[in-house]
Design a protein around this motif. Structure first.
Motif, PDB file in Angstrom:
ATOM      1  N   PHE A 234      40.400  71.464  59.845  1.00 13.05           N
ATOM      2  CA  PHE A 234      41.226  70.280  60.009  1.00 13.05           C
ATOM      3  C   PHE A 234      41.033  69.323  58.831  1.00 13.05           C
ATOM      4  N   ALA A 235      39.784  69.180  58.437  1.00 12.79           N
ATOM      5  CA  ALA A 235      39.482  68.273  57.326  1.00 12.79           C
ATOM      6  C   ALA A 235      40.155  68.759  56.050  1.00 12.79           C
ATOM      7  N   VAL A 236      40.096  70.076  55.822  1.00 11.80           N
ATOM      8  CA  VAL A 236      40.723  70.632  54.625  1.00 11.80           C
ATOM      9  C   VAL A 236      42.232  70.414  54.672  1.00 11.80           C
ATOM     10  N   ALA A 237      42.810  70.681  55.844  1.00 13.42           N
ATOM     11  CA  ALA A 237      44.251  70.499  56.004  1.00 13.42           C
ATOM     12  C   ALA A 237      44.641  69.050  55.739  1.00 13.42           C
ATOM     13  N   ALA A 238      43.840  68.137  56.245  1.00 12.68           N
ATOM     14  CA  ALA A 238      44.134  66.713  56.059  1.00 12.68           C
ATOM     15  C   ALA A 238      44.108  66.356  54.577  1.00 12.68           C
ATOM     16  N   LEU A 239      43.139  66.908  53.883  1.00  5.69           N
ATOM     17  CA  LEU A 239      43.022  66.662  52.444  1.00  5.69           C
ATOM     18  C   LEU A 239      44.273  67.160  51.719  1.00  5.69           C
ATOM     19  N   LEU A 240      44.681  68.373  52.096  1.00  9.65           N
ATOM     20  CA  LEU A 240      45.846  68.977  51.448  1.00  9.65           C
ATOM     21  C   LEU A 240      47.074  68.123  51.674  1.00  9.65           C
ATOM     22  N   ILE A 241      47.227  67.641  52.896  1.00 10.93           N
ATOM     23  CA  ILE A 241      48.404  66.833  53.212  1.00 10.93           C
ATOM     24  C   ILE A 241      48.407  65.553  52.384  1.00 10.93           C
ATOM     25  N   THR A 242      47.233  64.924  52.294  1.00  8.88           N
ATOM     26  CA  THR A 242      47.136  63.701  51.506  1.00  8.88           C
ATOM     27  C   THR A 242      47.527  63.968  50.052  1.00  8.88           C
ATOM     28  N   ALA A 243      46.976  65.093  49.526  1.00  7.90           N
ATOM     29  CA  ALA A 243      47.269  65.413  48.139  1.00  7.90           C
ATOM     30  C   ALA A 243      48.753  65.654  47.952  1.00  7.90           C
ATOM     31  N   ALA A 244      49.345  66.369  48.894  1.00  9.78           N
ATOM     32  CA  ALA A 244      50.769  66.668  48.783  1.00  9.78           C
ATOM     33  C   ALA A 244      51.591  65.391  48.791  1.00  9.78           C
ATOM     34  N   ASP A 245      51.170  64.442  49.587  1.00 13.80           N
ATOM     35  CA  ASP A 245      51.907  63.182  49.633  1.00 13.80           C
ATOM     36  C   ASP A 245      51.886  62.476  48.291  1.00 13.80           C
ATOM     37  N   ALA A 246      50.708  62.507  47.645  1.00 12.53           N
ATOM     38  CA  ALA A 246      50.591  61.784  46.376  1.00 12.53           C
ATOM     39  C   ALA A 246      51.365  62.483  45.266  1.00 12.53           C
ATOM     40  N   ARG A 247      51.403  63.816  45.282  1.00  8.77           N
ATOM     41  CA  ARG A 247      51.962  64.543  44.146  1.00  8.77           C
ATOM     42  C   ARG A 247      53.254  65.268  44.489  1.00  8.77           C
ATOM     43  N   GLY A 248      53.762  65.075  45.676  1.00 10.08           N
ATOM     44  CA  GLY A 248      54.990  65.747  46.069  1.00 10.08           C
ATOM     45  C   GLY A 248      54.696  67.163  46.510  1.00 10.08           C
ATOM     46  N   VAL A 249      55.630  67.756  47.240  1.00  6.47           N
ATOM     47  CA  VAL A 249      55.453  69.145  47.672  1.00  6.47           C
ATOM     48  C   VAL A 249      56.119  70.031  46.634  1.00  6.47           C
ATOM     49  N   ASP A 250      55.326  70.852  45.988  1.00  2.74           N
ATOM     50  CA  ASP A 250      55.830  71.654  44.875  1.00  2.74           C
ATOM     51  C   ASP A 250      56.842  72.694  45.368  1.00  2.74           C
ATOM     52  N   PRO A 251      58.084  72.610  44.923  1.00  5.27           N
ATOM     53  CA  PRO A 251      59.077  73.589  45.367  1.00  5.27           C
ATOM     54  C   PRO A 251      58.741  74.998  44.897  1.00  5.27           C
ATOM     55  N   ALA A 252      57.945  75.114  43.827  1.00  4.52           N
ATOM     56  CA  ALA A 252      57.567  76.442  43.341  1.00  4.52           C
ATOM     57  C   ALA A 252      56.350  76.982  44.094  1.00  4.52           C
ATOM     58  N   GLY A 253      55.714  76.121  44.909  1.00  6.79           N
ATOM     59  CA  GLY A 253      54.562  76.568  45.687  1.00  6.79           C
ATOM     60  C   GLY A 253      53.404  77.058  44.832  1.00  6.79           C
ATOM     61  N   SER A 254      53.245  76.491  43.659  1.00 10.60           N
ATOM     62  CA  SER A 254      52.194  76.953  42.746  1.00 10.60           C
ATOM     63  C   SER A 254      50.855  76.311  43.105  1.00 10.60           C
ATOM     64  N   GLU A 255      49.826  77.144  43.220  1.00 11.62           N
ATOM     65  CA  GLU A 255      48.507  76.606  43.551  1.00 11.62           C
ATOM     66  C   GLU A 255      47.915  75.857  42.362  1.00 11.62           C
ATOM     67  N   LEU A 256      48.559  75.976  41.209  1.00 11.44           N
ATOM     68  CA  LEU A 256      48.054  75.298  40.013  1.00 11.44           C
ATOM     69  C   LEU A 256      48.588  73.877  39.876  1.00 11.44           C
ATOM     70  N   TRP A 257      49.592  73.537  40.687  1.00  8.61           N
ATOM     71  CA  TRP A 257      50.296  72.267  40.487  1.00  8.61           C
ATOM     72  C   TRP A 257      49.371  71.058  40.644  1.00  8.61           C
ATOM     73  N   GLU A 258      48.468  71.120  41.602  1.00  7.10           N
ATOM     74  CA  GLU A 258      47.548  70.000  41.820  1.00  7.10           C
ATOM     75  C   GLU A 258      46.790  69.666  40.540  1.00  7.10           C
ATOM     76  N   ASP A 259      46.151  70.698  39.989  1.00  5.87           N
ATOM     77  CA  ASP A 259      45.344  70.480  38.785  1.00  5.87           C
ATOM     78  C   ASP A 259      46.213  70.117  37.595  1.00  5.87           C
ATOM     79  N   LEU A 260      47.345  70.803  37.510  1.00  9.45           N
ATOM     80  CA  LEU A 260      48.239  70.586  36.374  1.00  9.45           C
ATOM     81  C   LEU A 260      48.743  69.140  36.352  1.00  9.45           C
TER      82      LEU A 260
END
Ligand SMILES: [Zn+2]
Lengths: 257, 340
Positions: free
Chosen positions: A7-33
């Motif tokens: 749950f904690a990991v999922a929450a983190l992911l959601i927060t990150a997605a909110d800040a950086r948008g949901v990548d339409p390409a679904g690339s796992e590199l987008w966060e770092d990039l």
């Protein structure tokens, strides 16, 4: 215990997605990039109104032409950044316009199948990102020796062309002769070709600076930079320097083609 | 697929082959690891059946498809002509295996010896089987510039093709030279069967050969003619190619075998090649003259009426880059001449 962690990991992911948008390409590199090149706290929105034109299936990975059409409401952009998720050199160019630009194009290297991004910073500090997923049929645009081609003119030779567009607008096309070595090419004898590339480009005319660019070797050999201006072309000067400190300059006073 | 996995150094790649092709091959070698591992090597057979198109003339129709593990690169039309004394084969197919199967299939029709094999041009789908013909002591004919191109580009292209279709098909295939080259039209007699081998230089390739059987009126046009499939232009001079098409149209033929696509009994479908290469030339010329980027030319995709042709998308993608680069390097006078 496990479910709490999940749950904690999922929450983190959601927060990150909110800040950086949901990548339409679904690339796992987008966060770092996006963190590395747009900023850790960047506000990002994916924006379909930016048109990122390029082939979606690429066979010549050393030289892939791309064109970014900037929509009307983003032509007061502060910066335009071109990124390639799966390149060893992910950042292609950062362009700071000093007046309104309608489109920006260049030719780039792709190492393998990847999303390509054009990120535009608006004056309120939000990044608008266009994404295109490209299938690279023959990988190695950064790491294999470039195709044989015309003998490169003297390094740093600049060739400028201007074209008329409808409604008094114009297009600038700048070619800089340069090997743009990535530092990832290993020759038959095992030698590595060291990196050597154009680092800075300034494009200006009689009215002042049009754009400043920072560039990397993910731009192709003999890079071609295309810029669309809403006004007629004038005398243009292009200057810059490469990673070995060589400076170069080109002038174009000729009338429109 | 990671870049590291692709950075294999392949000592088998001769230095003479172009670096670009080597790069392609290396990349494709990676591709195969991920796409064709499961291919069953034992069952590979082209199942060639001679299709009669006129008395004593047979065609092995190629698949109207991309290069796939299913077709083993059997995408081009090949065939043969039987005289009273001997046989002439047209093309050698894409692999040694194909060449061997082709010879066996010819033997199912006639016991007469195969004397000649005419390879219309260097491209892999037409030429890579020629080792099987040389091995059998058959005279293999090609244009010298095409033979040279085959020697230079062949090894890397063979790796590339192997990656696409699988080693089950290409196993045993080696890049071989023709036994004879020709730069001028040649007349041969297969025994009461006069056959013309025409040399058409600098159009689709440096030297395309066309085989015309006077007795039946069957003409094998090689890749000067694509029907229902987008013609490829890597070595093409479109202006010269168009002139060659006019010449071919005016030959006294009654049955036309294109390099790719269905067999013709009239020249109406010459338009498939003519309109397409004209379109490519004018569209890309326009782009170069107005400063359009290749990205902008490619963006809308293949326009009508060409979009439905086999391999239209990939061929358009390649052609735009190839021709754009070539036209961009021309001076204004050359561009003017091209625009006429
Ligand atoms: Zn062909």
């Amino acid at each position: 215990m496990r479910s709490t962690m999940l749950f904690a990991v999922a929450a983190l992911l959601i927060t990150a997605a909110d800040a950086r948008g949901v990548d339409p390409a679904g690339s796992e590199l987008w966060e770092d990039l996006s963190g590395a090149y747009l900023g850790e706290d960047a506000k990002v929105t994916f924006n379909d109104s930016i048109r990122l034109m390029m082939a979606d299936r690429v066979e010549s990975a050393h030289e892939v032409p791309i064109m970014v059409k900037v929509p009307h409401d983003l032509r007061d952009m502060q910066e335009l950044v071109l990124l390639v998720d799966r390149n060893p050199i992910q950042q292609v160019a950062r362009i700071t316009p000093h007046r309104r630009l309608e489109s920006v194009g260049m030719n780039i290297r792709l190492e393998e199948s990847t999303p390509v991004r054009a990120a535009i910073l608006d004056p309120s500090g939000i990044w608008h990102v266009a994404t295109k997923s490209v299938l690279v049929m023959s990988a190695g645009g950064c790491s294999s020796p470039p195709p044989d081609g015309a003998v490169v003119a003297a390094v740093g030779d600049v060739n400028i062309k201007q074209f008329e567009r409808h409604g008094g607008a114009s297009r600038l096309k700048v070619r800089i002769h340069h090997p743009m070595d990535t530092g990832f090419v290993v020759l038959e004898d095992g030698d590595v070709v060291p990196p050597y590339y154009v680092e800075k480009v300034r494009i200006e005319d009689e009215r002042g600076v049009i754009a400043d660019m920072l560039t990397w070797a993910a731009m192709s050999r003999d890079p071609v930079i295309t810029i669309d201006l809403p006004t007629e072309g004038q005398s243009v000067r292009v200057s810059g320097n490469d990673s070995e400190g060589l400076s170069f300059e080109g002038l174009e006073n000729a009338p429109l083609m | 697929m990671t870049p590291k996995a692709c950075r294999l150094k392949d000592s088998r790649t001769p230095l003479s082959c172009s670096r670009r092709a080597a790069g392609l091959a290396r990349a494709a070698a990676c591709l195969i690891l991920f796409t064709t591992v499961a291919w069953d090597a034992v069952g590979a057979s082209y199942g060639l059946r001679p299709q009669p198109v006129a008395p004593g003339v047979y065609v092995f129709p190629g698949s109207q498809d991309a290069l796939t593990p299913d077709n083993g690169a059997n995408i081009a039309n090949t065939g043969f002509i039987v005289g009273s004394r001997e046989v002439l084969a047209v093309e050698a197919g894409p692999t040694r295996r194909y060449g061997k199967e082709m010879l066996a299939a010819i033997r199912s029709v006639t016991d007469l010896p195969v004397r000649y094999a005419v390879i219309t041009h260097r491209h892999p789908d037409h030429s890579f089987g020629l080792g099987a013909f040389r091995e059998a002591g058959i005279d293999v004919l090609m244009h010298p510039a095409e033979a040279e191109g085959l020697a230079n580009e062949g090894p890397a292209l063979l790796e590339f093709m192997t990656a696409l279709v699988g080693e089950a098909w290409t196993q045993g295939t080696t890049i071989e030279a023709p036994s004879e080259t020709l730069t001028e039209d040649r007349h041969v007699d297969l025994g009461d069967r006069p056959v013309d081998i025409l040399v058409l230089e600098g159009g689709h390739s440096s030297g395309d050969l066309v085989v015309h059987d006077r007795t039946s009126g069957v003409a094998f046009f090689g890749d000067l003619l694509f029907v229902g499939r987008a013609a490829t232009v890597p070595h093409a001079d479109i202006g010269v190619w168009l002139m060659h098409l006019d010449r071919l149209e005016s030959l006294p033929w009654t049955t036309g075998v294109p390099g790719h696509g269905p067999i013709l009994d009239d020249p109406a479908r010459f338009a498939d090649t003519r309109d397409w290469i004209r379109f490519l030339r004018s569209r890309i010329l326009e782009a170069v003259l107005t400063g359009e980027s290749p990205a902008e030319v490619l963006d809308p995709g293949v326009p009508e009426p060409f979009a439905g042709m086999v391999e239209a998308g990939p061929t358009f993608g390649r052609a735009v880059l190839q021709l754009y680069r070539r036209y961009e390097a021309m001076d204004p006078a050359e561009l003017d001449a091209l625009a006429q």
